[in-house]
Design a protein around this motif. Structure first.
Motif, PDB file in Angstrom:
ATOM      1  N   ARG A  28      38.082  36.873  40.949  1.00  0.00           N
ATOM      2  CA  ARG A  28      39.482  37.333  40.880  1.00  0.00           C
ATOM      3  C   ARG A  28      38.663  38.286  39.228  1.00  0.00           C
ATOM      4  O   ARG A  28      39.144  39.492  39.023  1.00  0.00           O
ATOM      5  N   ALA A  29      38.291  37.646  38.353  1.00  0.00           N
ATOM      6  CA  ALA A  29      38.412  38.176  37.032  1.00  0.00           C
ATOM      7  C   ALA A  29      37.064  39.220  37.380  1.00  0.00           C
ATOM      8  O   ALA A  29      37.389  39.863  36.796  1.00  0.00           O
ATOM      9  N   ALA A  31      36.765  41.251  40.273  1.00  0.00           N
ATOM     10  CA  ALA A  31      37.674  42.020  41.370  1.00  0.00           C
ATOM     11  C   ALA A  31      38.609  42.542  40.252  1.00  0.00           C
ATOM     12  O   ALA A  31      38.520  43.972  40.021  1.00  0.00           O
ATOM     13  N   LEU A  32      38.583  42.192  38.728  1.00  0.00           N
ATOM     14  CA  LEU A  32      40.305  42.794  38.786  1.00  0.00           C
ATOM     15  C   LEU A  32      39.259  43.746  37.392  1.00  0.00           C
ATOM     16  O   LEU A  32      39.812  45.009  37.097  1.00  0.00           O
ATOM     17  N   GLU A  33      37.994  42.948  36.549  1.00  0.00           N
ATOM     18  CA  GLU A  33      37.445  44.488  35.911  1.00  0.00           C
ATOM     19  C   GLU A  33      36.752  45.524  36.808  1.00  0.00           C
ATOM     20  O   GLU A  33      37.118  46.377  36.520  1.00  0.00           O
ATOM     21  N   GLY A  35      39.498  47.266  39.201  1.00  0.00           N
ATOM     22  CA  GLY A  35      39.945  47.318  39.814  1.00  0.00           C
ATOM     23  C   GLY A  35      40.283  47.754  40.914  1.00  0.00           C
ATOM     24  O   GLY A  35      41.245  48.351  41.610  1.00  0.00           O
ATOM     25  N   VAL A  37      41.915  45.259  44.345  1.00  0.00           N
ATOM     26  CA  VAL A  37      43.129  44.536  44.674  1.00  0.00           C
ATOM     27  C   VAL A  37      43.286  43.735  45.698  1.00  0.00           C
ATOM     28  O   VAL A  37      42.287  43.641  46.819  1.00  0.00           O
ATOM     29  N   TRP A  39      42.585  38.975  46.803  1.00  0.00           N
ATOM     30  CA  TRP A  39      42.243  38.008  46.991  1.00  0.00           C
ATOM     31  C   TRP A  39      41.686  36.953  47.325  1.00  0.00           C
ATOM     32  O   TRP A  39      40.480  37.330  48.485  1.00  0.00           O
ATOM     33  N   THR A  90      48.570  44.454  45.971  1.00  0.00           N
ATOM     34  CA  THR A  90      48.649  44.262  43.959  1.00  0.00           C
ATOM     35  C   THR A  90      48.124  43.622  44.075  1.00  0.00           C
ATOM     36  O   THR A  90      48.406  42.183  43.473  1.00  0.00           O
ATOM     37  N   GLY A  91      47.088  44.004  43.127  1.00  0.00           N
ATOM     38  CA  GLY A  91      46.630  42.950  41.877  1.00  0.00           C
ATOM     39  C   GLY A  91      45.584  42.030  42.913  1.00  0.00           C
ATOM     40  O   GLY A  91      45.230  42.282  43.519  1.00  0.00           O
ATOM     41  N   PHE A  92      45.780  41.098  42.176  1.00  0.00           N
ATOM     42  CA  PHE A  92      43.997  40.322  42.731  1.00  0.00           C
ATOM     43  C   PHE A  92      44.575  38.401  42.815  1.00  0.00           C
ATOM     44  O   PHE A  92      44.681  38.168  41.647  1.00  0.00           O
TER      45      PHE A  92
END
Length: 95
Positions: A28-29, A31-33, A35, A37, A39, A90-92
């Motif tokens: 998750r970290a 993937a967010l780095e 950008g 979306v 799970w 939206t998000g991860f």
């Protein structure tokens, strides 16, 4: 992702000792780095399933991370599947 690059969906099934070791959190970290979306969730058979959407380049970077040996636990195999993005994410999330 509005630069005209193709948006894709990467589904990766990660085999090895990847549950209960912080693997989903680190995925998750990363993937967010990047950008992205999507799970990551534990599967009943001990694998972790990762679904990410973004440009092919950024999804490829996530895939290389999953295969790198720099993740928590011990990855033995990563099986990947590529498809067109489905959207609606939206998000991860860690599921």
């Amino acid at each position: 992702m509005s630069n005209g690059a193709e948006v894709v969906r990467l589904t990766a099934w990660v085999h090895g000792r990847v549950q209960g070791v912080g693997f989903r959190w680190s995925t998750r970290a990363k993937a967010l780095e990047l950008g992205l979306v999507g799970w990551a969730r534990n599967a009943r058979d001990g694998r972790v399933e990762v679904v990410a959407e973004g440009t092919r380049q950024l999804c490829g970077e996530l895939l290389r991370y999953l295969q790198s040996g720099d993740t928590p636990g011990q990855v033995t195999t990563v099986v990947e599947q590529w498809a067109g993005a489905k959207g609606g994410l939206t998000g991860f999330a860690e599921r």
